[in-house]
Structures are given as structure tokens and as C-alpha cells.
Motif scaffolding. Structure first.
Motif, PDB file in Angstrom:
ATOM      1  N   GLN A  53       0.835  -1.208   0.000  1.00  0.00           N
ATOM      2  CA  GLN A  53       0.000   0.000   0.000  1.00  0.00           C
ATOM      3  C   GLN A  53       0.861   1.245   0.000  1.00  0.00           C
ATOM      4  O   GLN A  53       0.349   2.356  -0.109  1.00  0.00           O
ATOM      5  N   ARG A  77      -2.657 -11.287  -3.633  1.00  0.00           N
ATOM      6  CA  ARG A  77      -3.361 -10.676  -2.496  1.00  0.00           C
ATOM      7  C   ARG A  77      -4.268 -11.676  -1.782  1.00  0.00           C
ATOM      8  O   ARG A  77      -4.592 -11.506  -0.615  1.00  0.00           O
TER       9      ARG A  77
ATOM     10  N   ARG B  80     -10.413   0.490   0.551  1.00  0.00           N
ATOM     11  CA  ARG B  80      -9.132  -0.137   0.908  1.00  0.00           C
ATOM     12  C   ARG B  80      -9.299  -1.657   1.010  1.00  0.00           C
ATOM     13  O   ARG B  80      -8.453  -2.417   0.553  1.00  0.00           O
ATOM     14  N   MET B  83      -9.460  -3.041  -2.402  1.00  0.00           N
ATOM     15  CA  MET B  83      -8.145  -2.969  -3.048  1.00  0.00           C
ATOM     16  C   MET B  83      -7.191  -4.036  -2.518  1.00  0.00           C
ATOM     17  O   MET B  83      -6.301  -4.473  -3.231  1.00  0.00           O
ATOM     18  N   MET B 233      -4.280   3.462  -5.037  1.00  0.00           N
ATOM     19  CA  MET B 233      -3.936   2.207  -4.367  1.00  0.00           C
ATOM     20  C   MET B 233      -2.735   2.380  -3.464  1.00  0.00           C
ATOM     21  O   MET B 233      -2.541   1.654  -2.502  1.00  0.00           O
ATOM     22  N   MET B 234      -1.887   3.330  -3.821  1.00  0.00           N
ATOM     23  CA  MET B 234      -0.687   3.615  -3.024  1.00  0.00           C
ATOM     24  C   MET B 234      -0.900   4.901  -2.253  1.00  0.00           C
ATOM     25  O   MET B 234      -1.442   5.849  -2.780  1.00  0.00           O
ATOM     26  N   ASP B 235      -0.503   4.932  -1.020  1.00  0.00           N
ATOM     27  CA  ASP B 235      -0.616   6.173  -0.237  1.00  0.00           C
ATOM     28  C   ASP B 235       0.445   7.153  -0.676  1.00  0.00           C
ATOM     29  O   ASP B 235       1.534   6.779  -1.001  1.00  0.00           O
TER      30      ASP B 235
END
Lengths: 282, 235
Positions: A53, A77, B80, B83, B233-235
């Protein structure tokens, strides 16, 4: 035994602030690894990097032997379960409907829903709408969701922070079941009793750096002082040093029938954390 | 890239149950129908009037509801969870769009029935409206992804709602303000022009250019929404 997680010199910078610095550890298959530290120490950042993430600034992170960022691949995942500090449940839906969605996403039969609800002591509440649940119940539903697909690797970020002791025990039993099935667990917590109870090894994280790492028992031994405490019948506590002198004094007290209880002076994990960092774990 | 119909339908079913308990969405769906009823009471309507109602349905239901659904997923931190599941970007976006697509089409069909709109060629108009719906869903997805809450999404969508519902009228002023000629290429204007041609008996061969322009808009919003989703999807 194979390493499920391998982290080498991991670093993460946010603007000018260092969140992680030179963090290295390995976690073996089936191990429960506790990542302990106060709020803001970098625990959640580590989970985010390991679950793709967030990208690291420097260093290497491998999960299942592949770079962690490859967990962006949907097929990969399915092997992990993540419980974060935010519930992420659909509030207008029932507990059952929330889990039913994830059965569809992970290709898990609906019969599994009752199994996981049993694990978290919510089987009779399955029809309740999430918005009507207490914080502790919501936490248990998110745990059930993380368990649902029997992941190979489970990330738990403060899993029992909102739970009472009875429900925490349900969760611990559930985690034991997963462990028996070979699930590797990466647990962040600042509950030292929980860490001692569940973890094979723990790492102390402070200000983005690992300060100490090892099995809880070994760490307590390593940091134990060389004394025992003896509670006497007059209410006084006498501290005796281990060795001949202490043994003689102990013999004397015992023969005079003055001893009520004897306690080893091993520190708790919390004591050790305070000793090495000068900070409390809350 | 993987695509699982089962995962897409799981998201669709969840959205259906969730939205059916969402008063805010239910109210939004009713607004174009009310407009159709009010406009319909005026009697015989020209194509421009009919398509004001249809474009309103597209922007209010297609874009606005999609935007709100995505923004709510972000606000409540549920996106989240999706995802982090095995669902691919395409499956999530398709699952999230399916309900909006079906609802938009149903609202347009009911609106058309209320105002008694009968296109000369239902197939061409049907294809054009279906394609337009895809564009508005893509637009709603982007706006939902860049906003942080349903409240913020409700504000951000407003200029787009007015632009795509009433923006076609800007072409009336194009002679005085040449810059407004650009409005001719907006998807809502293209849909109106296509419908006008169809009412005069035009076939696919005559209107393909309108469909092509709408398809370009669809491609643009879908590429942009895919890229935005990947970034989120990425912070």
C-alpha cells in the motif's frame, strides 16, 4: 524453515520526517511475530509497505520470497489477510452481508461465514446491521473478515484494542487455530500481555528503529536482575540476591515459617521497553 | 489482467443491497423522473427539451451517484478492503459501475416513457445513450476518487452537472462568442445532435461521427479513472 517475510535495511521518509530507519528482520513460516511500539513508532507504515500500500524510500522488503510491491498482483493478495485500525465495513449492511461480499471476492463458500463468526463469538449476531454494533463487535467483525479466507500470512494492526478480556480470549483462540494451520501472523500491538501470550518473537520499534528483537522469554531472562522477592508474613517484601548468601537467608526465613510467597524479579516486556527506550508503550 | 465475473457480481450485489438502504441515492434517482413529469405536462416537447431531461438523468444518476458511491467507499475506508482483496482494478471498477449503469438506463427509460419520447430508430438512440452512460460513469468515478467524502463529492460534481445538463445551450451563443463552439464537441451536445438526425430518418452511416466523438470521451475518462485508481492504491 522458509522466510515468509524478509526485510533488509528498510527506510521510509515522509517529507523531512523519518518514519522508518534501517529496519531489518525475518519472519519464518508459521511464526507469530509481534511488532511492538508506541503510537507513531512506524508499525502501521511497516504493514503498509509489506502489503504494497506504500513504497519504501530505501531498503528491501520481501513477502513470500518476492518483492513486497508485487502483492499488488490480485492473485497474490488472496494469500494475505489484513486487519487495519479502520474497520472498513459497510455500515448499512448486516454482518453476514459484509462477510458474504468477501466470500465472493476470495472465492470462499458461504458456509465459512458461520465458522469465522463462531471464532469471534458473533454467530448469533450475524443479522445485525454494522452501524448498530459496538466498537468491540465491529472490531470482531473485521477480524472475522481477515480470517475468512484462511490466509497464509495475516497482518493484524492492534487486533484487540477495543475488546474486553472475554472477547480478546475468543480472538486468541481463533489465532491459535490459524497458527495450528500454519498461518504466519504479523501482529502490532502495545499490549504486552497479548504479545507475551501470542508471539514467538517480538521486535521493539521506537522512533522508526528496531531496538531489540527476540523471543519474549529470552528477552525477559536477558533483562532480569539477579534477585527474587520474598513476601513475608508481616507484609514486608524482602529482596534477596541469587547465590549462597540469598540461599542462606531464604533457608532461615523458610525455617522460621515467615515466607508467604516468592516471586522472580523478571521484567515484563513493558519494563524492558521502558528500560531501552525511556518511553512508555501507550 | 484477470477478470472474474463472480467477483464483479459480488461487488454489484453488495452495492445493490447497500444503495437500496441509502435514502440519499434514492432521492437522487427520483429527481430526473420528477423533471420528466413536469416537462411532460407541457405537452409536445422538442428534441432539445427531451434531451435536457435525458442529459440530466445521465449527469445526475450516471455521474453523481457513481461519484457518491466511490467517495463514500473512500470516506468509510471500505475501498481499501476491496483494493487489498484479490479483486483486480477492472473487476472493482466494473462491479462499482454496474449498478449505476443499470439504474441510469432504467431512469432514462422511465423518463422517456413519462415524456412520451419515441425515437425514430431505437437501436441507434439506445447505443448512443448506453455509450453516453459509460462516459458519465467514468466521469463520476474520477471525481469520486479525487474527493475525500460524499459531502465534498456533492460540491465537486455541481459544475459538471450544470455543464453536461445545460451546457449544450452554450452553442446558441457560439456566433457571438466563438470559444463556445467547443461546446459542440461535448458528449451531451453530440447526443442531442445525433438524436435530431435520427428523428429526420438518419441511419448508422450518417451518425457514426457523433458516436465516434462520444467514444473518444469514453476512452479519455476511462484511461484517466484507471490511472487515478492505480494512484489511489498507493498512499
Amino acid at each position: 524453515m522458509e522466510n515468509i517475510i524478509e526485510v533488509q535495511s528498510l527506510a521510509k521518509l515522509f517529507a523531512n520526517q523519518t518514519a522508518l530507519e534501517d529496519v531489518s528482520f525475518q519472519i519464518k513460516k508459521g511464526e507469530t511475530f509481534g511488532f511492538l511500539g508506541p503510537s507513531g513508532s512506524g508499525k502501521t507504515t511497516t504493514i503498509k509497505i509489506l502489503t504494497a500500500q506504500m513504497a519504501q524510500t530505501d531498503g528491501e522488503a520481501y513477502v513470500f520470497g518476492r518483492p513486497a510491491h508485487l502483492l499488488k498482483d490480485p492473485a497474490q493478495r488472496g494469500r494475505i489477510g489484513v486487519l487495519t485500525d479502520n474497520s472498513g465495513l459497510y455500515e448499512r449492511l448486516s454482518i453476514y452481508d459484509n462477510l458474504k461480499l468477501y466470500c465472493g471476492l476470495y472465492n470462499v463458500p458461504h458456509s465459512r461465514i458461520d465458522e469465522v463468526l463462531e471464532m469471534v463469538n458473533l454467530k448469533d449476531e450475524r443479522k445485525k446491521v454494522v452501524s448498530k454494533l459496538s466498537k468491540g463487535m465491529t472490531q470482531r467483525v473485521t477480524l472475522a473478515r481477515a480470517f475468512l479466507h484462511k490466509p497464509d500470512l495475516l497482518f493484524l494492526d492492534e487486533p484487540t484494542s477495543a475488546l474486553d478480556p472475554v472477547n480478546s480470549r475468543h480472538i486468541y483462540r481463533g489465532l491459535d487455530q490459524l497458527k495450528e494451520n500454519g498461518t504466519t501472523i504479523f501482529l502490532t500491538t502495545h499490549d504486552m500481555n497479548e504479545a507475551e501470550l501470542l508471539c514467538d518473537r517480538v521486535a521493539f520499534l521506537n522512533k522508526g528503529k528496531i531496538q531489540l528483537i527476540g523471543p519474549p522469554k529470552q528477552l525477559r531472562k536477558q533483562y532480569a536482575d539477579n534477585t527474587i522477592s520474598v513476601e513475608l508474613d508481616n507484609g514486608q517484601i524482602e529482596v534477596l540476591e541469587k547465590g549462597d548468601k540469598g540461599a542462606q537467608r531464604m533457608y532461615q526465613l523458610m525455617s522460621e515459617n515467615k515466607v508467604v510467597s516468592v516471586n522472580s524479579n523478571e521484567p515484563t516486556l513493558g519494563d524492558i521497553f521502558v528500560e531501552i527506550t525511556g518511553r512508555k508503550l501507550s | 489482467m484477470t477478470f472474474s465475473l463472480k467477483r464483479t457480481l459480488a461487488i454489484f450485489q453488495k452495492d445493490y443491497k447497500d444503495v437500496s438502504k441509502n435514502m440519499y441515492v434514492s432521492f437522487t434517482v427520483i429527481v430526473p423522473l420528477l423533471m420528466a413529469f413536469l416537462y411532460g405536462m407541457q405537452g409536445d416537447m422538442g428534441v432539445d427539451m427531451v434531451y435536457t431531461v435525458i442529459n440530466m438523468s445521465l449527469s445526475l444518476v450516471g455521474a453523481y451517484i457513481q461519484c457518491s458511491l466511490i467517495a463514500e467507499e473512500k470516506e468509510k475506508n471500505t475501498l481499501r478492503g476491496l483494493m487489498l482483496s484479490p479483486a483486480s482494478t477492472l473487476e472493482i471498477l466494473a462491479g462499482k459501475s454496474l449498478l449505476t449503469f443499470v439504474t441510469t438506463i432504467l431512469v432514462i427509460v422511465f423518463s422517456a416513457m413519462i415524456i412520451d419520447y419515441q425515437p425514430e430508430n431505437i437501436v441507434i438512440v439506445g447505443v448512443a445513450i448506453a455509450l453516453s452512460t459509460l462516459f458519465y460513469i467514468g466521469l463520476g468515478t474520477i471525481l469520486g476518487l479525487v474527493t475525500k467524502s460524499v459531502m465534498e463529492a456533492s460540491v465537486v460534481i455541481m459544475p459538471f452537472f450544470f455543464l453536461f445538463t445545460f451546457g449544450s445551450y452554450a452553442t446558441l451563443l457560439a456566433e457571438r462568442f466563438p470559444v463556445l463552439k467547443a461546446a459542440e464537441y461535448m458528449p451531451n451536445t453530440q447526443l442531442i445532435e445525433l438524436a435530431k438526425e435520427v428523428q429526420t430518418g438518419a441511419g448508422f452511416g450518417d451518425i457514426w461521427s457523433y458516436l465516434a466523438v462520444i467514444c473518444v470521451w469514453i476512452a479519455a475518462v476511462f484511461i484517466l479513472s484507471y490511472v487515478t485508481f492505480k494512484k489511489r492504491m498507493m498512499d
